[in-house]
Design a protein around this motif. Structure first.
Motif, short mmCIF file in Angstrom:
data_model
loop_
_atom_site.label_atom_id
_atom_site.label_comp_id
_atom_site.label_asym_id
_atom_site.label_seq_id
_atom_site.Cartn_x
_atom_site.Cartn_y
_atom_site.Cartn_z
N GLY A 38 0.82 -1.20 0.00
CA GLY A 38 0.00 0.00 0.00
C GLY A 38 0.86 1.25 0.00
N ALA A 39 0.21 2.37 -0.22
CA ALA A 39 0.88 3.68 -0.17
C ALA A 39 -0.13 4.71 0.33
CB ALA A 39 1.42 4.05 -1.54
N ASP A 40 -0.89 4.32 1.35
CA ASP A 40 -1.98 5.14 1.88
C ASP A 40 -2.96 5.46 0.75
OD1 ASP A 40 -1.08 5.13 4.60
OD2 ASP A 40 0.51 6.48 3.95
N THR A 41 -3.15 6.70 0.38
CA THR A 41 -4.11 7.03 -0.68
C THR A 41 -3.47 7.03 -2.08
OG1 THR A 41 -3.73 9.39 -0.38
CG2 THR A 41 -5.54 8.40 0.87
N GLY A 42 -2.19 6.67 -2.17
CA GLY A 42 -1.51 6.64 -3.46
C GLY A 42 -1.62 5.28 -4.14
N ALA A 43 -1.00 5.17 -5.31
CA ALA A 43 -1.00 3.92 -6.06
C ALA A 43 -0.15 2.87 -5.34
CB ALA A 43 -0.46 4.16 -7.46
N PRO A 44 -0.57 1.61 -5.37
CA PRO A 44 0.23 0.56 -4.74
C PRO A 44 1.62 0.47 -5.37
CG PRO A 44 -1.91 -0.29 -5.43
CD PRO A 44 -1.78 1.09 -6.00
N THR A 45 2.56 -0.08 -4.62
CA THR A 45 3.92 -0.26 -5.13
C THR A 45 4.21 -1.76 -5.22
OG1 THR A 45 4.87 -0.15 -2.92
CG2 THR A 45 4.71 1.92 -4.15
N HIS B 176 -10.15 0.06 4.53
CA HIS B 176 -8.85 0.49 5.01
C HIS B 176 -7.87 0.63 3.85
CE1 HIS B 176 -5.25 0.69 7.51
NE2 HIS B 176 -4.73 -0.25 6.75
N ASP B 177 -7.25 1.79 3.72
CA ASP B 177 -6.16 1.99 2.76
C ASP B 177 -4.90 1.39 3.36
OD1 ASP B 177 -7.27 3.30 0.52
OD2 ASP B 177 -7.32 5.19 1.62
N LEU B 178 -4.22 0.58 2.57
CA LEU B 178 -2.99 -0.04 3.03
C LEU B 178 -1.87 0.99 3.15
CD1 LEU B 178 -3.06 -3.15 0.70
CD2 LEU B 178 -3.54 -3.12 3.15
N SER B 179 -1.07 0.87 4.20
CA SER B 179 0.10 1.72 4.34
C SER B 179 1.30 1.01 3.72
CB SER B 179 0.35 2.06 5.81
OG SER B 179 0.67 0.88 6.52
N ALA B 180 2.44 1.66 3.73
CA ALA B 180 3.64 1.12 3.06
C ALA B 180 4.15 -0.16 3.70
CB ALA B 180 4.74 2.18 3.05
N ASN B 181 3.78 -0.43 4.95
CA ASN B 181 4.24 -1.66 5.60
C ASN B 181 3.16 -2.74 5.62
OD1 ASN B 181 2.59 -0.41 7.49
ND2 ASN B 181 3.78 -1.13 9.22
N ASP C 150 0.19 -4.77 12.88
CA ASP C 150 -0.15 -3.81 11.83
C ASP C 150 -1.46 -4.16 11.12
OD1 ASP C 150 2.10 -2.26 12.30
OD2 ASP C 150 3.30 -3.27 10.79
N ILE C 151 -1.80 -5.45 11.08
CA ILE C 151 -3.03 -5.87 10.39
C ILE C 151 -3.95 -6.69 11.29
CG2 ILE C 151 -2.12 -5.74 8.03
CD1 ILE C 151 -1.64 -8.80 8.23
N ASP C 152 -3.79 -6.56 12.58
CA ASP C 152 -4.63 -7.28 13.53
C ASP C 152 -6.10 -6.92 13.32
OD1 ASP C 152 -5.32 -8.92 15.64
OD2 ASP C 152 -5.14 -7.31 17.11
N GLY C 153 -6.93 -7.90 13.07
CA GLY C 153 -8.35 -7.66 12.85
C GLY C 153 -8.72 -7.33 11.41
N PHE C 154 -7.74 -7.26 10.51
CA PHE C 154 -8.00 -6.91 9.11
C PHE C 154 -8.46 -8.15 8.33
CE2 PHE C 154 -5.22 -2.91 8.40
CZ PHE C 154 -5.61 -2.40 9.62
N THR C 155 -9.23 -7.92 7.29
CA THR C 155 -9.60 -8.98 6.36
C THR C 155 -9.47 -8.45 4.94
OG1 THR C 155 -11.94 -8.35 6.40
CG2 THR C 155 -11.25 -10.07 7.93
N ALA C 156 -9.29 -9.37 4.01
CA ALA C 156 -9.26 -9.04 2.59
C ALA C 156 -10.20 -9.98 1.88
CB ALA C 156 -7.85 -9.17 2.03
N GLN C 157 -10.93 -9.46 0.92
CA GLN C 157 -11.82 -10.31 0.15
C GLN C 157 -11.87 -9.82 -1.29
OE1 GLN C 157 -15.23 -9.51 2.71
NE2 GLN C 157 -16.30 -8.67 0.96
N THR C 158 -12.25 -10.73 -2.18
CA THR C 158 -12.31 -10.38 -3.59
C THR C 158 -13.76 -10.14 -3.99
OG1 THR C 158 -12.46 -12.69 -4.27
CG2 THR C 158 -10.26 -11.70 -4.18
#
Length: 132
Positions: A25-32, A111-116, A76-84
């Motif tokens: 992630g890059a917060d509100t920027g394009a992913p890297t 949630h916007d992903l951060s750089a880590n 950093d991602i405790d409680g986070f989920t990802a789905q398609t």
């Protein structure tokens, strides 16, 4: 000797294609990307917590996808989920990935992903239509 009966596949190549990758992630920027110009796909941020994989090639069918989250530390991602979301075929096939923070104020929120924080994915496609 194998207990499985193997049959010839009538196709123009391998029956399945696997596209796998990782982006940060890059917060509100394009992913890297951890590698420049990842083969077969690109990622973009569509809106808060929504990321789009665009595939370079068209395939006969979408079979499945697996998405996981990774971070520098588990907290950093405790409680986070990802789905398609639904795969969209076409000239530029896409698959959307949504990231949610389940710990945000007691309710699930995008949630916007951060750089880590990273998304790892594996998508499997059927490569060709097999003649009957």
């Amino acid at each position: 000797m194998s207990k499985t009966t193997l049959y010839d596949v009538r196709a123009d190549g391998k029956a399945h294609v696997m596209i796998a990758g990782r982006f940060a992630g890059a917060d509100t920027g394009a992913p890297t990307y951890p590698i420049a110009n990842p083969p077969g796909w690109t990622a973009s941020r569509v809106s808060a917590g929504r990321y789009r994989l665009t595939f370079a090639d068209q395939y006969a069918a979408f079979i499945c996808a697996t998405v996981t989250l990774e971070a520098n530390t588990p907290a950093d991602i405790d409680g986070f989920t990802a789905q398609t979301s639904t795969y969209t075929a076409g000239a530029s096939p896409v698959l959307d990935i949504y990231v949610y923070d389940g710990a945000a104020a007691g309710a699930r929120a995008v949630h916007d992903l951060s750089a880590n924080e990273f998304v790892n994915f594996v998508c499997i496609f059927r490569n060709t239509t097999v003649a009957q």
